[in-house]
Design a protein around this motif. Structure first.
Motif, PDB file in Angstrom:
ATOM      1  N   ARG A  37      64.053  64.075 -17.342  1.00 32.33           N
ATOM      2  CA  ARG A  37      64.662  65.076 -18.210  1.00 32.33           C
ATOM      3  C   ARG A  37      64.742  66.391 -17.444  1.00 32.33           C
ATOM      4  NH1 ARG A  37      64.360  63.299 -23.653  1.00 32.33           N
ATOM      5  NH2 ARG A  37      65.837  64.981 -23.950  1.00 32.33           N
ATOM      6  N   ASP A  60      65.681  70.134 -18.868  1.00 32.62           N
ATOM      7  CA  ASP A  60      66.069  70.991 -19.976  1.00 32.62           C
ATOM      8  C   ASP A  60      66.191  72.401 -19.437  1.00 32.62           C
ATOM      9  OD1 ASP A  60      65.764  68.746 -21.550  1.00 32.62           O
ATOM     10  OD2 ASP A  60      63.833  69.357 -22.370  1.00 32.62           O
ATOM     11  N   GLN A  81      70.765  69.886 -21.562  1.00 34.61           N
ATOM     12  CA  GLN A  81      69.797  68.792 -21.638  1.00 34.61           C
ATOM     13  C   GLN A  81      70.334  67.606 -20.837  1.00 34.61           C
ATOM     14  OE1 GLN A  81      68.904  67.331 -25.634  1.00 34.61           O
ATOM     15  NE2 GLN A  81      66.744  67.437 -25.095  1.00 34.61           N
ATOM     16  N   TYR A 124      63.192  74.026 -26.023  1.00 32.64           N
ATOM     17  CA  TYR A 124      64.107  75.171 -26.126  1.00 32.64           C
ATOM     18  C   TYR A 124      63.363  76.488 -26.294  1.00 32.64           C
ATOM     19  CZ  TYR A 124      67.750  78.294 -27.770  1.00 32.64           C
ATOM     20  OH  TYR A 124      68.597  79.369 -27.915  1.00 32.64           O
TER      21      TYR A 124
END
Length: 186
Positions: A130, A132, A142, A169
């Motif tokens: 991932r 982000d 993302q 976030y």
């Protein structure tokens, strides 16, 4: 406000980070990215800017074994950067990095913070890399890359339901706020 070209270049920077992480292999520790741009000399009338990212590896004590702890870690790091009276090792490191970047290019602008980590897909239990990121306009990026897949999926979100934001976030926003407040990055 970031231009369409800057958002597109930032997305490309995240895709390049994923490709580099793919070469290094799965199971890498969490890495934060400070993404910035700086002016470059150009012969044309329109000033050109170059986007770059600086990797900030986390201290081994902060290595996560459970990706669910990432939002709390991001908030803790942001809180440490936000208290200049008692500088943390991260604050000293970040200050040194920003000082070097600014010495090279005084008109550097902080564009985004990103976190690159190996985790699992929610609900599926499938491993995934991932990445982000949150840019200075609050846009959320993302990236998800599952093992064995040729290409990652990258979603860029301008608008979203505040009750349905990903867990990272708010932590990335806190990190962005901590490094842009008081002129430590702009």
């Amino acid at each position: 406000m970031l231009s369409f070209a800057a958002v597109h270049t930032l997305a490309g920077c995240l895709l390049a980070t994923d490709a580099e992480a793919d070469v290094l292999g799965w199971g890498r520790p969490l890495t934060l990215l400070l993404i910035h741009d700086r002016p470059v000399l150009s012969a044309g009338p329109t000033p050109m800017r170059e986007m770059r990212s600086v990797e900030l590896p986390l201290h081994p004590d902060d290595a996560l074994t459970d990706p669910a702890g990432l939002p709390a870690l991001l908030h803790r790091l942001a809180a440490g950067l936000d208290h200049p009276a008692a500088p943390t090792p991260y604050q000293v490191t970040l200050g040194s990095i920003l000082g070097q970047v600014r010495a090279t290019a005084p008109d550097t602008r902080l564009l985004a913070w990103a976190a690159c980590y190996d985790g699992t897909l929610t609900g599926a239990g499938q491993p995934a890399r991932r990445i982000d990121a949150v840019d200075t306009d609050g846009r959320f990026y993302q990236l998800t890359h599952c093992p064995g897949e040729d290409h990652p999926l990258l979603v860029v979100t301008d608008t979203y339901d505040p009750a349905d934001v990903p867990a990272t976030y708010r932590g990335l926003v806190a990190l962005l706020d901590a490094t842009t407040a008081g002129g430590s990055a702009s």
